[in-house]
Design a protein around this motif. Structure first.
Motif, PDB file in Angstrom:
ATOM      1  N   ARG A  82      -0.217   1.440   3.243  1.00  0.00           N
ATOM      2  CA  ARG A  82      -0.368   1.874   1.852  1.00  0.00           C
ATOM      3  C   ARG A  82       1.016   2.025   1.234  1.00  0.00           C
ATOM      4  N   GLN A  83       1.232   1.410   0.100  1.00  0.00           N
ATOM      5  CA  GLN A  83       2.534   1.486  -0.566  1.00  0.00           C
ATOM      6  C   GLN A  83       2.338   1.826  -2.043  1.00  0.00           C
ATOM      7  N   GLU A  84       3.038   2.858  -2.476  1.00  0.00           N
ATOM      8  CA  GLU A  84       3.023   3.244  -3.887  1.00  0.00           C
ATOM      9  C   GLU A  84       4.181   2.553  -4.609  1.00  0.00           C
ATOM     10  N   THR A  91      -0.788   0.996  -6.618  1.00  0.00           N
ATOM     11  CA  THR A  91      -0.862   1.183  -5.176  1.00  0.00           C
ATOM     12  C   THR A  91      -1.385  -0.092  -4.534  1.00  0.00           C
ATOM     13  N   VAL A  93      -2.857  -1.516  -0.836  1.00  0.00           N
ATOM     14  CA  VAL A  93      -3.387  -1.112   0.461  1.00  0.00           C
ATOM     15  C   VAL A  93      -3.818  -2.357   1.224  1.00  0.00           C
ATOM     16  N   ARG A 230      -9.601  -0.695  -9.956  1.00  0.00           N
ATOM     17  CA  ARG A 230      -9.381  -1.111  -8.568  1.00  0.00           C
ATOM     18  C   ARG A 230      -9.896  -2.520  -8.321  1.00  0.00           C
ATOM     19  N   ARG A 270      -4.387  -0.940 -11.176  1.00  0.00           N
ATOM     20  CA  ARG A 270      -3.705   0.245 -10.633  1.00  0.00           C
ATOM     21  C   ARG A 270      -3.769   0.294  -9.108  1.00  0.00           C
ATOM     22  N   GLU A 271      -4.745  -0.403  -8.525  1.00  0.00           N
ATOM     23  CA  GLU A 271      -4.905  -0.332  -7.075  1.00  0.00           C
ATOM     24  C   GLU A 271      -5.453  -1.655  -6.548  1.00  0.00           C
ATOM     25  N   HIS A 273      -6.572  -3.611  -3.044  1.00  0.00           N
ATOM     26  CA  HIS A 273      -6.905  -3.505  -1.625  1.00  0.00           C
ATOM     27  C   HIS A 273      -7.089  -4.915  -1.072  1.00  0.00           C
TER      28      HIS A 273
END
Length: 304
Positions: A82-84, A91, A93, A230, A270-271, A273
């Motif tokens: 996981r990297q911000e 983010t 993941v 996401r 924003r995210e 995966h």
């Protein structure tokens, strides 16, 4: 899409923990490093407390056990990375998981014909991501999926049409590689990206430049339609598209680099995966992936 055969199974002689080359490499290196450290400590302790090391056999057995235990701990597979990022705020993941058990928006790779037929397993294999999309998101309703694809592609002009003689199975309209069809409704959109070419023999193939182009168009589509929510995607290119120029680690870094570079220009989501299929995580060097993402995040901060 046809299968070329199953991946070779891990060697049965290896313990479950040490079945990947990376785990064995880390284990061996960690054991050797630990043995060197323990040996130095034992020698130093022997000079200060000679009575404490009067039984060398016991000391050696304890040292070897300690080193082996340390090697196993170090070689234990990492579950996720996981990297911000602060520029932009997002983010990333990377983890093992089932794509269709994830909430929200998904990415599914397609061929340039956007074929969907899975009945005989010749055109689309029912175990592929496309096959699972039909089965699990559309409950096997191919007509509904085809209708949504047709609506999403209505504004895209095909670049070629195959004849029934040349391509007797599946669809015959070919769309440009990189075409993205946005299916469904928010918050459960599916971004169907064509990054490979379906041969007339129903064997899909792709090149690195095709995948890079597909990713570039994908991020544009997510930016326009996804509203920064996401996004979850598989390790695109690692399945039946036969993108053999890159291994799983290289494919993953290509995807991550494309996403981060595109996000520097304008935000995508924003995210993000990226999911690796269950059982295949051993072929990914997650510590190196984490270092790669950390380097990208550090580079972004330097350019703020």
């Amino acid at each position: 899409m046809r299968l070329t055969g199953p991946r070779p199974s891990p060697r049965p002689g290896w313990p479950r923990l040490l079945r990947s080359w990376r785990e064995r490499r880390v284990f061996a290196g960690s054991v050797l490093a630990a043995f060197g450290g323990v040996s130095a400590v034992v020698q130093f302790a022997g000079q200060l407390f000679p009575d404490a090391v009067s039984r060398p056999g016991l000391v050696l057995a304890g040292s070897v056990t300690l080193c082996l235990a340390w090697g196993l701990v170090r070689a234990r597979p990492q579950a996720a990375v996981r990297q911000e990022f602060t520029r932009p705020g997002m983010t990333v993941v990377v983890e093992e998981g089932d794509l269709f058990e994830q909430p929200g928006q998904l990415v599914v790779g397609f061929t340039d014909t956007f074929d969907t037929v899975v009945d005989d397993g010749v055109v689309i294999n029912d175990a592929s991501v496309q096959g699972q999309l039909l089965a699990r998101r559309y409950a096997g309703d191919a007509r509904r999926l085809d209708a949504e694809l047709a609506a999403a592609l209505a504004g895209v002009t095909p670049v070629a049409w195959e004849s029934a003689r040349d391509k007797p199975r599946g669809k015959r309209a070919r769309y440009p590689v990189g075409t993205v069809a946005v299916l469904g409704t928010r918050p459960d959109l599916v971004f169907a990206v064509a990054y490979s070419r379906m041969g007339n023999d129903c064997v899909a193939s792709s090149k690195v430049q095709d995948l890079w182009l597909g990713l570039d168009r994908l991020w544009d589509a997510v930016h326009r339609h996804g509203q920064l929510e996401r996004l979850t995607m598989p390790l695109t290119g690692a399945g039946l598209a036969r993108l053999h120029d890159l291994d799983e680690d290289s494919l993953l870094r290509l995807i991550l680099l494309s996403f981060v570079v595109h996000s520097w220009e304008r935000p995508v989501c924003r995210e993000l995966h990226v999911l690796v299929r269950p059982g295949e995580l051993g072929r990914i060097d997650l510590p190196e992936t984490g270092a790669f993402l950390a380097g990208l995040a550090a580079g972004a901060r330097r350019h703020v």
